[in-house]
Motif scaffolding. Sequence first.
Motif, short mmCIF file in Angstrom:
data_model
loop_
_atom_site.label_atom_id
_atom_site.label_comp_id
_atom_site.label_asym_id
_atom_site.label_seq_id
_atom_site.Cartn_x
_atom_site.Cartn_y
_atom_site.Cartn_z
N LYS A 107 0.87 -1.18 0.00
CA LYS A 107 0.00 0.00 0.00
C LYS A 107 0.91 1.23 0.00
N TYR A 108 0.53 2.22 -0.78
CA TYR A 108 1.36 3.41 -0.84
C TYR A 108 1.18 4.23 0.44
N TRP A 145 11.47 -5.63 1.37
CA TRP A 145 10.96 -6.93 1.85
C TRP A 145 10.96 -7.97 0.73
N ALA A 146 10.65 -7.54 -0.47
CA ALA A 146 10.67 -8.46 -1.62
C ALA A 146 12.07 -9.02 -1.80
N LYS A 147 13.07 -8.15 -1.69
CA LYS A 147 14.46 -8.60 -1.84
C LYS A 147 14.86 -9.53 -0.70
N GLU A 148 14.51 -9.12 0.52
CA GLU A 148 14.88 -9.91 1.69
C GLU A 148 14.18 -11.29 1.67
N ALA A 149 12.91 -11.30 1.34
CA ALA A 149 12.16 -12.57 1.35
C ALA A 149 12.72 -13.54 0.31
N THR A 150 13.14 -13.03 -0.83
CA THR A 150 13.70 -13.93 -1.85
C THR A 150 15.12 -14.36 -1.46
N VAL A 154 4.82 -2.47 3.28
CA VAL A 154 4.15 -3.76 3.49
C VAL A 154 3.12 -3.58 4.60
N TYR A 155 1.89 -4.01 4.33
CA TYR A 155 0.82 -3.93 5.31
C TYR A 155 0.35 -5.33 5.66
N LYS A 159 0.40 -1.13 9.23
CA LYS A 159 1.61 -0.88 8.44
C LYS A 159 2.80 -1.50 9.16
N THR A 160 3.66 -2.20 8.41
CA THR A 160 4.88 -2.74 9.00
C THR A 160 6.01 -1.73 8.79
N THR A 161 7.21 -2.08 9.24
CA THR A 161 8.35 -1.18 9.04
C THR A 161 9.08 -1.47 7.73
N TRP A 162 8.56 -2.43 6.98
CA TRP A 162 9.22 -2.82 5.72
C TRP A 162 8.69 -2.01 4.53
#
Lengths: 198, 253
Positions: free
Chosen positions: B132-133, B158-163, B142-143, B150-153
Motif C-alpha cells: 500500500k502506498y 521486503w521483496a528482496k529480503e524474502a527472496t 508492506v501492510y 503498516k509494518t516497518t518494511w
Amino acid sequence: MNIGIIDYGMGNLFSVAEAIKRLGCDYFIAGDSTTLAQADALILPGVGAFPDAMHKLKASKLDMFIAQQTKPVLGICLGMQLLFEFSEEVQPTSGLGVINGQITKFDASALRVPHIGWSELTWHKPYVESTTDFVYFVHSFYATQTNEADIVASAQYGDVQVPAVVQYANFTGMQFHPEKSGELGKQLLKRWLKDVAK
Amino acid sequence: MVTKRIIPCLDVKDGRVVKGIQFEGLRDAGDPVALAKYYDEQGADELVFLDISASHEGRATMVDVVRETAKALAIPFTVGGGIRTVEDIERILRAGADKVSVNTAALDNPSLLTEGAKKFGAQCIVIAIDAKYSEEDQTWMVYTHGGRNKTTWAVVDWAKEATRLGAGEILLTSMNRDGEKSGFDLAVTRAVREAVTVPVIASGGAGSAEDFYQVLTGDVQADAALAASIFHYKETSVAEVKSYLRNKGVDIR
C-alpha cells in the motif's frame, strides 16, 4: 500392471499417485526395496534439494536398487535430475548416474529463477500425439552435458535449451510435472505406461 | 519461453468457496473442486486457494480441499492463508498442492522462508506481500491485516529480503487497487519485478482483459496476473482474457 511409487520422504507423491489412478492403473507407495521389487515399473518423484534426496535414497539403500533396475523407471522433476551423474545444487553431489549429464543451476542474472509456468515442448523424437505442446515446469536446476540421443523433448527458457523428456535404456525422466500438466501430461504418462505394458 | 500465467483466486472458508459465485451448470457454487474444474476447463494456468477460515477446524478442512482437488485435476495450485509453520507447509504440500504462500507468518518469523525452502525447495515457497502506498514514507509499504497495519518494511526491501531468505516467487497484492477494478498497480509491480530475479504475480485491481495486458507486457512484465471477483462474477472469463492477450501477441498457453 502395478506401478511402485518410491517414497523416500521427498515431495508430492499424492498428485503423482492420483494421476496414475486417473489413467486406470494400479499403484502402491513404498519406501523399501523388498516391497518396490514387486512392482512392474517404478516412479521416482521428488521435490526439494538434490543432496537431501540422494542422502535419503542412500540411507534406505534405494540408490543401488534404482540404479540396477531393468524395469522401466520414470523420474519426475527432482526425480529426473537424480538419474544423472552429478549435481551442483547446494554442494557437489553424485547422482544415480544412469543417464549421462549433470545438473546445473539456471543463470539468475539472465533469467527469472525458478522457471515457473507453462513452456512449450520441442520434440526431438516422435513420442506422443497431443493437441497441445505445453507442460508445467517448476525448477531452478536443469540437465546439461547430456547425450543428444537421450533427449526426447526439450523446452526453451531464455537462451537455455532445457532437456524436458530424456530417455536412456529403461530410464525415462521428465523435468516438468506431467501430473500437473493437463492434457499433454496425461498423454505422456499414458505413453510411459504403454511402454511398461510391453 | 515460458507463457504468462492467468490465475484465478478462490477464497475458501471452512472448506467452502465464499463470495457467492453462480455458474451455469454448476450445482454447488460453494464447492472448491467444482470451481477448480470450471477454471481448469476455461484454461486457467494455475489456481490459488486462499484459506480465510478463522478456526483450526476450518484450516484442517483446507487439507481435504487440497486433496480432493489434486485427486480430480491435473492443474497446479497454490494454497495460502493460515500457514505458520514448516509442518503446515508440509501438510499442504503432501496433500497435493504445488506451492504454499506465506504472508504475515514470514514477517513474524522470516526463518520460515529459509526452512521451508531448504526442506521443499524455493520453487514451492511463495511470499505474499500486501503493498500500500504510504504518503508518510513516500513509498509502498508492506501492510498486514487486510491493509490496516503498516509494518516497518518498504515493499521493495521486503521483496528482496524474502527472496534472499528462500522465497521462489512473489504474490504482490496492491491494497490500493484491491477490489477497485481500475487496473493493476503497474508502478509497484514494475518496482518489485526490477528488484528481484524470481517470478512476480501481480494481484489487485483487475477490471478488464486490457488490465491484464498492461501488467504483463511493456516495461512491467509481470510473470503472472491473479484475479478473483471479475472471474467469479463473470465480468470476463479466463478464456476471454487469454484470447485477448493472444490476439495482442502475448505468449499465452
